[in-house]
Write a protein that holds these residues in place. Structure first.
Motif, PDB file in Angstrom:
ATOM      1  N   ALA A  10      41.016  26.039  27.557  1.00 38.85           N
ATOM      2  CA  ALA A  10      40.878  27.493  27.666  1.00 38.85           C
ATOM      3  C   ALA A  10      39.875  27.854  28.760  1.00 38.85           C
ATOM      4  N   ALA A  11      38.790  27.088  28.835  1.00 38.66           N
ATOM      5  CA  ALA A  11      37.780  27.338  29.865  1.00 38.66           C
ATOM      6  C   ALA A  11      38.352  27.059  31.260  1.00 38.66           C
ATOM      7  N   LEU A  12      39.189  26.033  31.381  1.00 38.45           N
ATOM      8  CA  LEU A  12      39.824  25.741  32.666  1.00 38.45           C
ATOM      9  C   LEU A  12      40.666  26.928  33.129  1.00 38.45           C
ATOM     10  N   GLU A  13      41.407  27.523  32.202  1.00 36.74           N
ATOM     11  CA  GLU A  13      42.229  28.688  32.542  1.00 36.74           C
ATOM     12  C   GLU A  13      41.359  29.815  33.084  1.00 36.74           C
ATOM     13  N   GLU A  14      40.221  30.040  32.414  1.00 36.65           N
ATOM     14  CA  GLU A  14      39.309  31.103  32.865  1.00 36.65           C
ATOM     15  C   GLU A  14      38.778  30.810  34.267  1.00 36.65           C
ATOM     16  N   ALA A  15      38.393  29.557  34.488  1.00 38.25           N
ATOM     17  CA  ALA A  15      37.796  29.197  35.776  1.00 38.25           C
ATOM     18  C   ALA A  15      38.818  29.312  36.908  1.00 38.25           C
ATOM     19  N   ARG A  16      40.059  28.949  36.600  1.00 35.54           N
ATOM     20  CA  ARG A  16      41.119  29.091  37.622  1.00 35.54           C
ATOM     21  C   ARG A  16      41.332  30.564  37.933  1.00 35.54           C
ATOM     22  N   ALA A  17      41.415  31.376  36.891  1.00 37.49           N
ATOM     23  CA  ALA A  17      41.678  32.800  37.091  1.00 37.49           C
ATOM     24  C   ALA A  17      40.553  33.467  37.883  1.00 37.49           C
ATOM     25  N   SER A  44      32.369  31.542  26.799  1.00 38.14           N
ATOM     26  CA  SER A  44      33.355  31.943  27.805  1.00 38.14           C
ATOM     27  C   SER A  44      32.725  32.109  29.178  1.00 38.14           C
ATOM     28  N   LEU A  45      33.594  32.273  30.167  1.00 34.48           N
ATOM     29  CA  LEU A  45      33.154  32.339  31.559  1.00 34.48           C
ATOM     30  C   LEU A  45      32.175  33.498  31.786  1.00 34.48           C
ATOM     31  N   GLN A  46      32.515  34.632  31.220  1.00 37.10           N
ATOM     32  CA  GLN A  46      31.657  35.812  31.386  1.00 37.10           C
ATOM     33  C   GLN A  46      30.236  35.532  30.886  1.00 37.10           C
TER      34      GLN A  46
END
Lengths: 458, 171
Positions: A170-177, A38-40
């Motif tokens: 799912a990773a794209l969603e995190e990066a956008r957020a 995940s992004l974190q």
């Protein structure tokens, strides 16, 4: 149990193929464990620092000459050129040079495309990058988009790895957020929208212009070149296409410098490369090692040849690269130049290992069937030729070959090569020629004795 | 399959159309056709195959000729042009997998299910097909269940467990 629970029992944990300690100086696969995608977690590993650096958001002092913090587009491209990074999808084209072909001043829309349509038999690296380190691809694409002045990108992912497609979404969603994608990234004037698309079972879509056709919602049939995608790509707009692993290499290069990356490998063959080792080894899997590592070392990392067997041959760069006998490959180092000098191609870095129990006629029979099956049918030499090749190899394998078949095989292969719109024709012909060149006696034995020299295909 | 001529699928659900909209939103407004690959796979996920009715509905949504949608359905290997079993299993038999018993895994399943490769069990639960490279060569033998779930290291014991498990699975 419900269906999902039943299926979950058979999912790989990737412990054997990815999260082992048998990489050498890994950059892309370093520190992964299957849970830290995940992004974190990516940020904790230093992720998105390269994007911060080029946008002048990493706290470093402004450039004394320009008075501006961050890196210019030219500086990013120059750094990638200096790194010696070459395309990881198979062609090995210098990435920085490709980026410099993009007409940055073109006033209309331009596109960036990631080729994750990984279907070259033997290749299974992009799946693990997308599954376990998706943000490294997103960051690499954002840096590329910045360098070439591109505002929209797509990642086209092999349909068979649908779980990796969902992971990437799912990773794209995190990066956008988190503001690493979208409008005015980190408060800068740079905006980049990135989306994921998927294939659905067509090897040919790994060819970049077939991929573009597919992304436009059509049959994946390759386009004539020129014009090349840099001038006429997605929707007819200038487009740059790179492989997943190529983009994944970029953040490290920006953080550490082009020279440092080059020094990880050898001249003209910079950096690390992920080799997918399959077939007759004790530990099939992905191994990220410096370019120029001896093949013998890679084989050792993969646990060596299956117990009780000896090395017979290696297909070093995916199924379309010509086979190399054991004594040849054991003298090679794993980089573009060494494998090319030995008469094959590094390709996608897919190393298919064959031991002494393998019949080369039977092995070629399976590959020839594949190319016949996957020919898109557009060009006559490929559509007809791949079927012709398969039918001949098949009858030789079944003991029904004719003495004239070997010359005819070579003739048909020669007549396919260079006479088709895309490289699939060549990809079908090269394994045939490679096998006959190095293992002619096995084919002759099949034809004259009507039987196999190596009966123990186990 | 003799039933295909008389088979009529139900209309696609509202949920499916909501998913279509999310795919369409990825592309420029004048390039809706780009969403056709995803829309077809979503329709297949709901109904088990791509019916002519689904193709027409997708064509209408994306401003495409129905034949242009059908061209896509028939070009790509994973779209089912006819109804298949509840669980479609594709076993990779390409060379890297063949070297690690991929072909043997396919044959074991055919025997276990009592069907020919390419066939469907009489109860309509399983369809068995060979597959080309799935990009998971180091996990061989590998197979895909209903296009979206990959199963790795499928020894004969695991193949038996998979079939028995799916047969017994609750909805």
């Amino acid at each position: 149990m419900n269906v999902e629970q039943v299926l979950s029992q058979f999912q790989t944990t990737a412990e054997e193929t990815c999260f082992h300690d048998r990489h050498l100086g890994p950059q892309i696969l370093a520190g992964l464990n299957g849970k830290n995608w995940s992004l974190q977690d990516y940020v904790a590993r230093g992720g998105y620092q390269a994007l911060r650096k080029i946008l002048g958001q990493d706290g470093s002092a402004p450039n004394p000459e320009t008075g501006v913090a961050g890196m210019t587009q030219d500086q990013v491209i120059a750094t990638v050129k200096e790194s010696g990074l070459r395309g990881r999808g198979g062609a090995g084209f210098p990435t920085g040079l490709k980026w410099s072909f993009m007409p940055r001043q073109f006033p209309g829309q331009k596109y960036l495309v990631c080729n994750s349509d990984e279907g070259e038999p033997g290749t299974c690296k992009d799946r693990e990058i997308l599954q376990h380190n998706p943000h490294i691809v997103i960051e690499g694409m954002a840096i590329a988009a910045y360098a070439m002045g591109i505002s929209v990108g797509y990642n086209y992912i092999h349909g068979e790895i649908f779980q990796s497609y969902e992971r990437f979404e799912a990773a794209l969603e995190e990066a956008r957020a988190a503001g690493f994608l979208g409008n005015n990234i980190m408060g800068s004037t740079f905006s980049f929208q990135l989306h994921a698309a998927h294939g659905f079972g067509a090897y040919i879509c790994g060819e970049e212009t077939a991929l573009l056709e597919s992304l436009e919602g059509k049959k994946g049939q390759p386009r004539f070149k020129p014009p090349f995608p840099a001038s006429f790509g997605l929707y007819g707009k200038p487009t740059t296409i790179n492989n997943t692993e190529t983009f994944a290499a970029v953040p490290w290069i920006i953080r550490n410098g082009g020279q440092a990356y080059l020094e990880c490998g050898k001249p003209n063959n910079g950096g690390t490369k992920i080799f997918s080792v399959s077939g007759d080894v004790e530990r099939p899997g992905n191994y990220e090692i410096p370019m120029g590592t001896p093949f013998s070392k890679l084989l050792e990392l993969a646990g060596g040849v299956r117990k009780g067997r000896t090395l017979k041959a290696v297909i070093p760069g995916g199924s379309s690269s010509p086979v190399l006998p054991a004594d040849v490959i054991m003298q090679c180092t794993m980089d573009y130049d060494s494998i090319a000098k030995a008469g094959s191609m590094l390709g996608s870095g897919a190393v298919i290992v064959l031991d002494d129990s393998r019949c080369m006629v039977k092995s070629l029979q399976r590959l020839s069937y594949f190319y016949m099956h996957e020919s898109c049918g557009q060009c006559t030499p490929c559509r007809e030729g791949t079927g012709w090749l398969w039918r001949m190899v098949d009858r030789i394998e079944r003991g029904e070959g004719r003495p004239s078949d070997l010359a005819l095989l070579d003739n048909v292969a020669e007549n396919i090569m260079g006479r088709t719109i895309c490289a699939l024709g060549d990809a079908a012909a090269m394994p045939v020629r490679g096998m006959i060149k190095h293992f002619r006696h096995e084919f002759e034995h099949h034809i004259t004795q009507k039987t196999c020299m190596v009966p123990a295909y186990v | 399959m003799s039933s295909e001529a008389t088979h009529h699928s139900a209309p696609l659900s509202a949920e499916v159309f909501a998913r279509f909209d999310r795919e369409v939103a990825k592309y420029p407004a004048d390039q809706k056709q780009s969403a056709v690959m995803a829309c077809l796979s979503i329709a297949q996920q709901e109904q088990g195959y791509v019916s002519a009715e689904s193709e027409r509905a997708i064509a209408k949504l994306l401003d495409m000729a129905p034949m242009a949608v059908h061209e896509v359905t028939t070009f790509y290997n994973m779209y089912n042009q006819h109804p298949v079993g509840k669980f479609k299993i594709n076993v990779c038999t390409n060379l890297p997998c063949q070297l690690r018993n991929g072909q043997g895994a396919l044959m074991h399943l055919a025997q276990k299910l009592g069907i020919e490769v390419g066939g469907t069990t009489a109860d309509g639960v399983f369809t068995l097909q060979p597959g080309e490279c799935m990009g998971a060569c180091a996990d061989a033998p590998v197979l895909l269940v209903n296009d979206r779930t990959m199963c790795s290291y499928m020894s004969n014991d695991k193949l038996d467990q998979l079939v028995d498990g799916l047969r017994a699975a609750k909805e």
